[in-house]
Design a protein around this motif. Structure first.
Motif, PDB file in Angstrom:
ATOM      1  N   VAL A 177       0.842  -1.200   0.000  1.00 46.36           N
ATOM      2  CA  VAL A 177       0.000   0.000   0.000  1.00 46.36           C
ATOM      3  C   VAL A 177       0.876   1.249   0.000  1.00 46.36           C
ATOM      4  CG1 VAL A 177      -1.764   1.292   1.264  1.00 46.36           C
ATOM      5  CG2 VAL A 177      -1.899  -1.199   1.123  1.00 46.36           C
ATOM      6  N   GLY A 178       1.974   1.199   0.727  1.00 44.00           N
ATOM      7  CA  GLY A 178       2.905   2.322   0.763  1.00 44.00           C
ATOM      8  C   GLY A 178       3.474   2.626  -0.616  1.00 44.00           C
ATOM      9  N   ARG A 179       3.755   1.570  -1.392  1.00 51.08           N
ATOM     10  CA  ARG A 179       4.253   1.809  -2.753  1.00 51.08           C
ATOM     11  C   ARG A 179       3.166   2.410  -3.629  1.00 51.08           C
ATOM     12  NH1 ARG A 179       6.893  -3.013  -1.741  1.00 51.08           N
ATOM     13  NH2 ARG A 179       5.301  -4.252  -2.806  1.00 51.08           N
ATOM     14  N   ALA A 202       0.787   4.284  -2.648  1.00 47.45           N
ATOM     15  CA  ALA A 202       0.580   5.657  -2.183  1.00 47.45           C
ATOM     16  C   ALA A 202       1.838   6.490  -2.330  1.00 47.45           C
ATOM     17  CB  ALA A 202       0.130   5.659  -0.727  1.00 47.45           C
ATOM     18  N   LEU A 251       4.743   6.400  -0.662  1.00 50.98           N
ATOM     19  CA  LEU A 251       5.230   6.863   0.638  1.00 50.98           C
ATOM     20  C   LEU A 251       6.378   5.954   1.046  1.00 50.98           C
ATOM     21  CD1 LEU A 251       2.012   7.379   2.833  1.00 50.98           C
ATOM     22  CD2 LEU A 251       3.734   9.127   2.313  1.00 50.98           C
ATOM     23  N   ALA A 253       8.578   9.556  -3.195  1.00 46.94           N
ATOM     24  CA  ALA A 253       8.324   8.785  -1.974  1.00 46.94           C
ATOM     25  C   ALA A 253       9.023   9.404  -0.766  1.00 46.94           C
ATOM     26  CB  ALA A 253       8.769   7.333  -2.174  1.00 46.94           C
ATOM     27  N   ARG A 285       7.233  12.764   0.187  1.00 49.05           N
ATOM     28  CA  ARG A 285       5.979  12.521   0.892  1.00 49.05           C
ATOM     29  C   ARG A 285       6.231  11.966   2.295  1.00 49.05           C
ATOM     30  NH1 ARG A 285       1.451  12.385  -2.189  1.00 49.05           N
ATOM     31  NH2 ARG A 285       0.635  10.375  -1.491  1.00 49.05           N
ATOM     32  N   ALA A 286       7.276  11.151   2.403  1.00 53.27           N
ATOM     33  CA  ALA A 286       7.611  10.603   3.723  1.00 53.27           C
ATOM     34  C   ALA A 286       8.042  11.721   4.661  1.00 53.27           C
ATOM     35  CB  ALA A 286       8.723   9.566   3.585  1.00 53.27           C
ATOM     36  N   ILE A 325      -3.818   8.427   4.348  1.00 53.45           N
ATOM     37  CA  ILE A 325      -3.502   8.120   2.950  1.00 53.45           C
ATOM     38  C   ILE A 325      -3.400   6.599   2.779  1.00 53.45           C
ATOM     39  CG2 ILE A 325      -1.678   8.234   1.200  1.00 53.45           C
ATOM     40  CD1 ILE A 325      -1.116  11.098   2.110  1.00 53.45           C
ATOM     41  N   MET A 326      -2.754   5.958   3.742  1.00 56.35           N
ATOM     42  CA  MET A 326      -2.603   4.491   3.673  1.00 56.35           C
ATOM     43  C   MET A 326      -3.978   3.820   3.738  1.00 56.35           C
ATOM     44  SD  MET A 326       0.660   3.694   3.460  1.00 56.35           S
ATOM     45  CE  MET A 326       0.838   2.042   4.134  1.00 56.35           C
ATOM     46  N   THR A 342      -5.896   4.503   0.499  1.00 50.64           N
ATOM     47  CA  THR A 342      -5.307   3.774  -0.634  1.00 50.64           C
ATOM     48  C   THR A 342      -5.703   2.301  -0.547  1.00 50.64           C
ATOM     49  OG1 THR A 342      -3.440   5.303  -0.636  1.00 50.64           O
ATOM     50  CG2 THR A 342      -3.134   3.209  -1.785  1.00 50.64           C
ATOM     51  N   PHE A 362       0.887   7.727 -10.205  1.00 48.21           N
ATOM     52  CA  PHE A 362       1.855   8.821 -10.128  1.00 48.21           C
ATOM     53  C   PHE A 362       2.650   8.923 -11.424  1.00 48.21           C
ATOM     54  CE2 PHE A 362       0.933   8.080  -5.714  1.00 48.21           C
ATOM     55  CZ  PHE A 362       1.093   9.315  -5.121  1.00 48.21           C
ATOM     56  N   GLU A 399       1.958  -2.422  -9.051  1.00 45.67           N
ATOM     57  CA  GLU A 399       1.286  -1.232  -8.539  1.00 45.67           C
ATOM     58  C   GLU A 399       0.725  -0.367  -9.669  1.00 45.67           C
ATOM     59  OE1 GLU A 399       4.659  -1.582  -7.166  1.00 45.67           O
ATOM     60  OE2 GLU A 399       3.788  -2.735  -5.546  1.00 45.67           O
ATOM     61  N   ARG A 411      -7.139   2.320  -8.753  1.00 41.14           N
ATOM     62  CA  ARG A 411      -8.029   2.772  -7.669  1.00 41.14           C
ATOM     63  C   ARG A 411      -9.058   3.797  -8.165  1.00 41.14           C
ATOM     64  NH1 ARG A 411      -3.745   5.223  -5.004  1.00 41.14           N
ATOM     65  NH2 ARG A 411      -2.490   4.492  -6.738  1.00 41.14           N
TER      66      ARG A 411
END
Lengths: 98, 497, 488
Positions: A11-13, A15, A17, B350, B353-354, B365-366, B369, C82, C268, C273
């Motif tokens: 999920v992090g990938r 999103a 993050l 990434a 955003r982190a 967000i997690m 998503t 993205f 991904e 989504r």
């Protein structure tokens, strides 16, 4: 349901993050707890209910095809973390162009 | 606990409409009103931390423009010279718009939100941008990247959130009115915890153009004010159709001040009994006392049970994060805001955003998503939309027998700083009673009514069906008149005394 | 490749010819300085909101009409992924409720290709990859221009009805003609206003089931479309014949190397989504939109081909062998109105078609400006034997280049004297060129005889016999117009 660290990483990938190991663990626990609570909505009978995605019942909100002023390029690029040659600069793009 | 106004006498110590009247009549200059407000902010905001930015220079120019209009005999507008504070998710050319996030730190939008343009046209003077939970995600203003705002009633407690900076600024008398945004209770809950009036209008009554989106189908901009009348005046100015927002209703702003004296004789009011069960004794007692006050004023009050509404929380914590996960994708380090370098664009995105988002924003967000991702969409997002429909239908049934509904705004009074930050779910429960109106797109307002646990203010929530603002404000005005004056921020109490 | 059938489905993205972008008032224009056609909305700045362009909706529905689609209530979704050239990091597109559903496109050869859907969406910006030779994989950095971001696109998705490279080219050529003819898009592949992705699979001849497909991208011309499909089909056949399997994936066409290669794809990137765009409301095809969508709808290429075929072979007869290709050429170049006008003026259709498809087609732009009456007169002169084929072609080139009257041009080139037939042709040309004066003459205004006579004298360089012209005019007025060759 219980989320694994691997699922959280996936999920992090999605999103985009970057997550530390601690964050992966922490989110796995917290997201699981939240989802567990969310699943209590399963107790409500929603069979035959049409989903509601939006409170607005408007339709055909349209504008005329008439030009409006654009922003000045210096204002556009003023906020850019990096710019070159009138354009936004980013590090190299890997892989496919979607 | 004592009411939080300091010595008074500054820009925020008189209701907005009194200030405007005095400025319009030339009895006081907008510039003087502004200087008093700036002085008050300088004196109090060090400890309260209501403001992310104070826009003194632009404010002085705006105030002088108002004074110029007065001097030339032109109409300076209904809010002439009224100092207002804006939640820091409303776009302004004159000041950074950060959403209290590192990722937008220092970003100055090249345009003004529609509500900002309308306030300016009405003669209001924007004095600054107020602190908030990052991207409006939170109920305590502790999730601000720039540190929490403190509740003026008790500096060890939260002001509520996410519009905590706006609520605290009004409660402390720094400004008479402020704008906030309400996605799941973010105007009403801090208004309740700070003893001020807070209004979430019907979805589509106020333009969202220039409001940095959290959850687009739920977000609404609305006023926080010391008095019901001031809140009405601000809503009359910022409301009404905007062609820049496709979801804006094609209607003029509601006319509210004209109904404030109408009373509630014969009005049918439902008290949401399910929402009294889990509320603190003080909060539940306030609602019962409010119901009695309405009965005494001639309303027909009945308890109603609408248990479906409490399921709104679960639906909300799927729908809002889902929309947020998409709305916040654009903060990627490419066009504006923070960038943390990386060897390729994905890594840069990434890392940015982190580093740029705080833990609560990342969590949502997690969550969003995940709820939208392949294989889980139906179970979460799809189901949440059905629950949303059930909530709307439950409201519709309840409104067959009542013009307005009454409930607590918050399950508790202001809680101590740090009490709920470790447990996200506990924090989410703070929005239990406010969320259903957002899901349905209905208006709701919080009116300070009584003192509860610890002598802290308790707000009573008035809910109405879509476009029921006029009935809602009539009830609000009656509750304000019947409220314990000690429960309200001092300037309002003073104004009524 | 024998024994194998190539199955192709095409996704064509067409930029719409609107004045402004899909969701904001920035001009929709190609070739401007980078990042000068942008605003908060198309840059995706925080707080900005989209408002749908009415004209874009009308043009999308116009495509629906031209492709015989069902035009339906629709809504927009967000496609989340993205990419630096996508300002919001999601694309606003139509997903499970597109505006146009079903439909078909008839190809010149007579085959009918099914249309799955044609939906509205926004374009992305443009990324330029720098360093390492410009290839994506070797690039050191990239620069992004958002002028194109938010330009309205219609994505037209065909059914997998297309068989092979040649038919794929014919489909795109036909679709482009339809888009240009209806004024929906300028159809310029080289400027990227028409972009094509091909879904290619192969199967044993006679098999009903579809094989596993690959999506081929980066097809920038009809030529590369054809080459890429041929190459990709051959690759898949070789793989299957060697006992391997085709993996469903996206492949990149490299024009220089003449081959497709797999694009790195991660799981991904395919989880978009989708959810309903909360910043926009439902779109419903009401009367006003549908009327505007259909307003001034021209004859479509297929209808125009049919029109010529019916002139050539009335009563449903067969079109002569060489004529079918000429019909396609003439319609595709927009010269069919010349042929139709010539036919209406009594000229030989077969000869008019040949001249249009061969000589006129060499300079189609100028030929479209040709006076239909002059073209008709020329064809009649040739059909009457007053000009040889060679002479007629020379005169036609002259007419296309400089205009004028065919008899006069022929005379100037020394191709003919003023025999009876030429004289009649000159009279006919003058009548055709001055219909109003002719009508008044027919209505009894005698003084116009002098005007018409003067025109004939002028067009023939003064070599005509005035009495003969006057007689011809009078005879024609009596309702017995001189038909070239009628006295033979």
């Amino acid at each position: 349901m219980r989320l694994s660290a691997a699922e959280v990483a996936h999920v992090g990938r999605l999103a985009r993050l970057e997550l530390s190991e601690e964050e992966l663990d922490c989110f796995a626990g917290q997201l699981s707890a939240i989802l567990e609570h969310v699943e209590t909505m399963g107790r409500l009978d929603v069979s035959g209910v049409a989903p509601l995605s939006h409170p607005a019942e408007l339709r055909n909100v349209l504008r005329a095809d008439e030009p409006r002023p654009c922003l000045a390029r210096e204002d556009v690029l003023a906020a850019a973390p990096a710019a070159e040659d009138g354009r936004f600069a980013v590090p190299r793009v890997l892989g496919e162009e979607p | 606990m004592s009411a939080p106004g300091g010595q008074g006498g500054a820009g925020g110590s008189r209701p907005a409409l009194e200030v405007a009247q005095a400025v319009r009549a030339g009895e006081v200059s907008a510039r003087d009103v502004l200087e008093q407000a700036l002085e008050q902010i300088a004196g109090r905001d060090g400890e309260l931390r209501c403001f992310n930015a104070v826009t003194a220079t632009a404010a002085r120019a705006a105030a002088e423009a108002v004074d110029g209009r007065v001097a030339r005999g032109e109409d300076p507008g209904p809010l002439a010279g009224v100092p207002v504070a804006l939640k820091d998710n409303l776009c302004t050319r004159t000041a950074p718009t950060t959403c209290s996030s590192r990722i937008l730190e220092g970003w100055v939008p090249p345009y003004d939100a529609t509500v900002v343009t309308r306030l300016a046209a009405a003669g209001a003077v924007v004095v600054g941008k107020t602190n908030m939970d990052e991207f409006a995600m939170g109920s305590s203003t502790e999730h601000s990247a720039f540190g929490p705002t403190r509740n003026p009633w008790d500096l060890t407690r939260v002001p509520g959130g996410s519009s905590g900076g706006s609520a605290a600024a009004v409660a402390a008398g720094l400004v008479p009115v402020a704008l906030g945004s309400d996605t799941g209770g973010s105007i009403r809950q801090p208004a309740a915890l700070c003893g001020v009036v807070g209004v979430k209008p019907t979805y589509g009554v106020v333009s969202r153009f220039g409001l940095v989106a959290f959850a687009s189908s739920l977000d609404q901009v609305g006023p926080l004010a010391a008095t019901v009348e001031d809140a009405a005046a601000v809503l009359e100015v910022v409301g009404g159709h905007d062609e820049l927002d496709s979801t804006s209703l094609p209607l003029p702003a509601p006319r509210l001040r004209e109904v404030l004296a109408e009373g509630v004789g014969g009005m049918r009011v439902g008290v949401l009994s399910d929402m009294l069960a889990d509320a603190s004794p003080g909060c539940a007692a306030a609602v019962r006392a409010a119901a009695e006050a309405l009965t005494a004023a001639g309303a027909r009050v009945e308890e109603v049970s609408v248990p479906e509404l409490l399921h709104g929380l679960s639906a909300y914590y799927v729908v809002a994060p889902a929309e947020a996960s998409s709305n916040l994708a654009r903060y990627d380090g490419v066009r504006y805001g923070l960038r943390v370098e990386g060897e390729d664009v994905e890594t840069m995105n990434a890392r940015t955003r982190a580093a740029g988002f705080g833990p609560e924003v990342k969590r949502r967000i997690m969550l969003g998503t995940y709820a939208l991702s392949a294989g889980y969409y139906e179970a979460y997002y799809g189901r949440a939309q059905k629950v949303r429909a059930v909530v709307a239908e439950a409201f519709a049934r309840a409104y067959l027998g009542a013009e307005v509904l009454l409930a607590p705004t918050s399950p508790s009074v202001a809680f101590p700083l740090g009490e709920k930050t470790a447990d996200p779910l506990e924090m989410y429960l703070a929005d239990l009673y406010t969320i259903p109106s957002n899901l349905a797109g209905h208006p709701a307002m919080s009116v300070p009514f009584a003192l509860g646990e610890g002598g802290l203010p308790v707000g009573v929530q008035v809910l109405a069906p879509a476009l029921g603002e006029r009935e809602m404000f009539r009830v609000g005005a009656v509750l304000e008149a019947a409220a314990d004056p000690k429960a309200r921020a001092p300037l309002a109490a003073g104004a009524r005394a | 490749m024998s024994g194998w059938e190539v199955v192709v489905g095409l996704e064509v993205h067409a930029e719409l010819s609107t004045a402004t972008k899909l969701f904001c008032g920035c001009p929709n224009r190609f070739g401007a300085e980078p990042n000068t056609l942008v605003c908060p909305v198309c840059l995706g700045l925080p707080g900005s909101l989209p408002v749908l362009n009415r004209r874009a909706v009308e043009l999308a529905m116009r495509i629906g009409k031209a492709l015989h689609c069902d035009i339906r209530p629709s809504r927009f979704h967000r496609k989340n992924y993205f990419y630096p050239d996508m300002p919001k990091d999601y694309q606003i597109s139509q997903y499970d409720e597109p505006v146009n559903v079903g439909g078909y496109l008839d190809l010149p050869g007579g085959r009918r290709i099914g249309i799955e859907r044609a939906h509205l969406e926004e374009d992305t910006g443009k990324t330029t990859h720098l360093g390492g030779g410009g290839r994506i994989h070797g690039a050191e950095r990239a620069l992004v221009d958002y002028n194109r971001a938010g330009v309205p696109l219609v994505e037209i998705v065909s059914r997998p009805d297309i068989r092979g490279a040649e038919e794929a080219r014919a489909y795109v050529a036909e679709l482009r003609d339809v888009l240009v003819a209806t004024g929906v898009s300028d159809g310029r592949m080289e400027e990227g206003s028409l972009r094509v992705d091909a879904n290619v699979s192969v199967r044993r001849e006679g098999t009903g089931e579809l094989g596993t497909r690959c999506e081929v991208k980066n097809l920038n011309s009809l030529r590369s479309l054809g080459r890429a499909i041929e190459h990709e089909a051959a690759r898949q056949v070789a793989l299957l014949e060697a006992g391997g399997e085709v993996v469903q994936e996206t492949r990149h066409w490299n024009e220089d190397e003449g081959r497709t290669s797999s694009m790195r794809s991660k799981e991904e990137s395919h989880d978009y989504r989708y959810f309903a765009e909360p910043d926009l409301v439902a779109l419903v095809p009401d009367e006003q939109l549908l009327e505007a969508a259909g307003a001034g709808m021209p004859l479509l290429p297929a209808e125009r081909r049919l029109r010529l075929a019916e002139l050539l072979a009335p009563r449903g007869g067969d079109v002569p062998a060489g004529a079918a290709d000429q019909i396609v050429t003439v319609v595709s170049l927009g010269l069919d109105d010349l042929v139709v006008a010539a036919a209406a003026a009594g000229a030989d259709v077969r000869l008019a078609l040949a001249r249009a498809a061969n000589e006129a087609a060499r300079a189609p732009e100028a030929a479209r400006g040709l006076d239909p009456a002059a073209f008709a007169a020329l064809v009649r002169m040739e059909a009457a034997g007053r000009l040889s084929a060679t002479q007629s072609k020379s005169v036609l080139s002259e007419l296309i280049e400089h205009g004028g009257d065919p008899a006069e041009v022929a005379g100037r080139l020394g191709f003919e004297g003023l025999g009876d037939d030429a004289l009649e042709a000159a009279v006919e040309a003058v009548v055709a060129a001055h219909p109003e004066e002719w009508d008044r003459f027919v209505g009894g205004e005698e003084k116009l005889a002098q005007f018409l006579l003067g025109q004939v004298m002028r067009s023939t360089g003064g070599r005509a016999d005035g009495k003969a012209v006057a007689a011809l005019l009078a005879k024609r007025r009596q309702g017995a117009p001189a038909e070239p060759g009628s006295r033979r």
